[in-house]
Scaffold this motif. Structure first.
Motif, mmCIF file in Angstrom:
data_model
loop_
_atom_site.group_PDB
_atom_site.id
_atom_site.type_symbol
_atom_site.label_atom_id
_atom_site.label_comp_id
_atom_site.label_asym_id
_atom_site.label_seq_id
_atom_site.Cartn_x
_atom_site.Cartn_y
_atom_site.Cartn_z
ATOM 1 N N ARG A 116 0.823 -1.212 0.000
ATOM 2 C CA ARG A 116 0.000 0.000 0.000
ATOM 3 C C ARG A 116 0.858 1.264 0.000
ATOM 4 O O ARG A 116 0.455 2.301 -0.533
ATOM 5 N N GLU B 51 1.562 1.799 -7.271
ATOM 6 C CA GLU B 51 0.258 1.190 -7.514
ATOM 7 C C GLU B 51 0.425 -0.271 -7.915
ATOM 8 O O GLU B 51 1.272 -0.601 -8.747
ATOM 9 N N ASN C 137 -0.861 -3.418 -9.833
ATOM 10 C CA ASN C 137 -1.736 -3.761 -10.964
ATOM 11 C C ASN C 137 -2.048 -5.239 -11.075
ATOM 12 O O ASN C 137 -3.023 -5.608 -11.732
ATOM 13 N N PRO D 2 -7.881 -4.774 -1.681
ATOM 14 C CA PRO D 2 -8.132 -3.331 -1.566
ATOM 15 C C PRO D 2 -7.186 -2.496 -2.426
ATOM 16 O O PRO D 2 -7.615 -1.505 -3.039
ATOM 17 N N ALA D 3 -5.911 -2.877 -2.489
ATOM 18 C CA ALA D 3 -4.969 -2.141 -3.332
ATOM 19 C C ALA D 3 -5.294 -2.334 -4.804
ATOM 20 O O ALA D 3 -5.246 -1.385 -5.599
ATOM 21 N N ALA E 187 -8.189 -2.938 -6.114
ATOM 22 C CA ALA E 187 -9.452 -2.265 -6.454
ATOM 23 C C ALA E 187 -9.242 -0.789 -6.778
ATOM 24 O O ALA E 187 -10.085 -0.174 -7.439
ATOM 25 N N GLU E 188 -8.119 -0.226 -6.349
ATOM 26 C CA GLU E 188 -7.825 1.179 -6.625
ATOM 27 C C GLU E 188 -7.012 1.356 -7.899
ATOM 28 O O GLU E 188 -6.737 2.496 -8.309
ATOM 29 N N ALA E 189 -6.608 0.255 -8.533
ATOM 30 C CA ALA E 189 -5.724 0.320 -9.704
ATOM 31 C C ALA E 189 -6.499 0.130 -10.992
ATOM 32 O O ALA E 189 -7.599 -0.420 -11.010
ATOM 33 N N ASP E 190 -5.915 0.576 -12.072
ATOM 34 C CA ASP E 190 -6.490 0.379 -13.397
ATOM 35 C C ASP E 190 -5.351 0.345 -14.421
ATOM 36 O O ASP E 190 -4.675 1.368 -14.599
ATOM 37 N N ALA F 67 -6.184 -3.895 -13.340
ATOM 38 C CA ALA F 67 -5.921 -4.707 -12.154
ATOM 39 C C ALA F 67 -6.291 -6.155 -12.425
ATOM 40 O O ALA F 67 -7.347 -6.436 -13.013
ATOM 41 N N CYS G 5 -15.369 -9.954 -8.503
ATOM 42 C CA CYS G 5 -14.438 -8.856 -8.765
ATOM 43 C C CYS G 5 -14.758 -8.081 -10.034
ATOM 44 O O CYS G 5 -14.163 -7.016 -10.264
ATOM 45 N N ILE H 90 -15.634 -4.581 -9.151
ATOM 46 C CA ILE H 90 -14.626 -3.619 -8.707
ATOM 47 C C ILE H 90 -13.515 -3.443 -9.748
ATOM 48 O O ILE H 90 -12.482 -2.825 -9.462
#
Length: 245
Positions: free
Chosen positions: A71, A75, A77, A121-122, A124-127, A129, A167, A170
């Protein structure tokens, strides 16, 4: 900016091959396993884009430490789950040591769930992923002498299928790679370091996969266009003309 993958179980075999393949494709790779000394050697060989991190997937505190480190870094991926073993395998279950069988389940199944839960959680914040779980053909086709191992890989197969459905909400793609027989240190670990027995076992097969074959499938899944998810990739060894009797 290059994409970042966490490869777990990367100290040898398929995990190490996945790390090497992704690095060659321009990824930044965090390699994680219990054997930090082996990871340090791997990172020294593969260059500065390869970063070692210690983790024991059966230990909650160890997994949490790795999750905090991820975290606080670049990022994430992709998570590639390769950790696993078959200690005491190729033995009828009634003759096996129950602690060996439970260790297989704790690492291959419960450990994979624990690590994936910590990293989602990490992701889910990436794009983009991705999660890629390296299962086994024994996760869809059980074999005598592999009761615990088959159970663990059937669990991975079912978990991966359910996770894929969840998933999608997300934005995380989930793929399972199911290799057939692959020549690694796996058999030697199964027989507690008996290299001669492991070599004879592998030599009894007419064809074997190389870890790089599995790694190429992982890379192929990760490099699909954003709107494409490869749900399962089954890879089987095939005798070449030179290897046929």
């Amino acid at each position: 900016m290059s994409r970042h993958a966490l490869v777990v179980g990367a100290s040898s075999g398929i995990g190490a091959a996945v790390a090497q393949t992704l690095l060659r494709s321009g990824w930044r790779v965090t390699v994680a396993a219990r054997r930090l000394d082996a990871l340090a050697e791997l990172a020294e060989r593969l260059g500065p884009a390869c970063v070692p991190a210690a983790v024991d997937v059966t230990d909650a505190e160890s997994v949490d430490r790795l999750a905090r480190s991820i975290r606080n870094g670049p990022e994430l991926n992709a998570l590639v789950n390769c950790a696993g073993h078959d200690l005491g395998g190729r033995t009828p279950f009634h003759r096996s040591e129950i602690d060996d069988a439970l260790s297989v389940l704790h690492t291959n199944a419960a450990g994979l769930l624990r690590l994936t839960h910590a990293m989602l959680p990490a992701l889910a914040e990436a794009d983009p992923a991705d999660v890629v779980n390296v299962g086994s053909v024994n996760g869809v086709r059980a074999a005598a002498g592999l009761a615990a191992y088959s159970a663990s890989k059937f669990a991975v197969h079912g978990f991966t299928a359910a996770l894929r459905e969840e998933c999608s909400e997300i934005g995380v793609r989930v793929t399972e790679v199911l290799p057939g027989m692959t020549r690694t240190d796996f058999a030697a670990t199964r027989w507690r370091g008996d290299q001669a027995k492991a070599a004879a076992y592998y030599d009894s097969y007419p064809a074997l996969l190389d870890p790089a074959d599995v790694a190429n499938a992982v890379r192929f899944a990760l490099e699909q266009p954003p709107g494409v998810c490869l749900s399962e990739i089954t890879i089987l060894p095939f005798p070449t003309r030179d290897s046929r009797p």
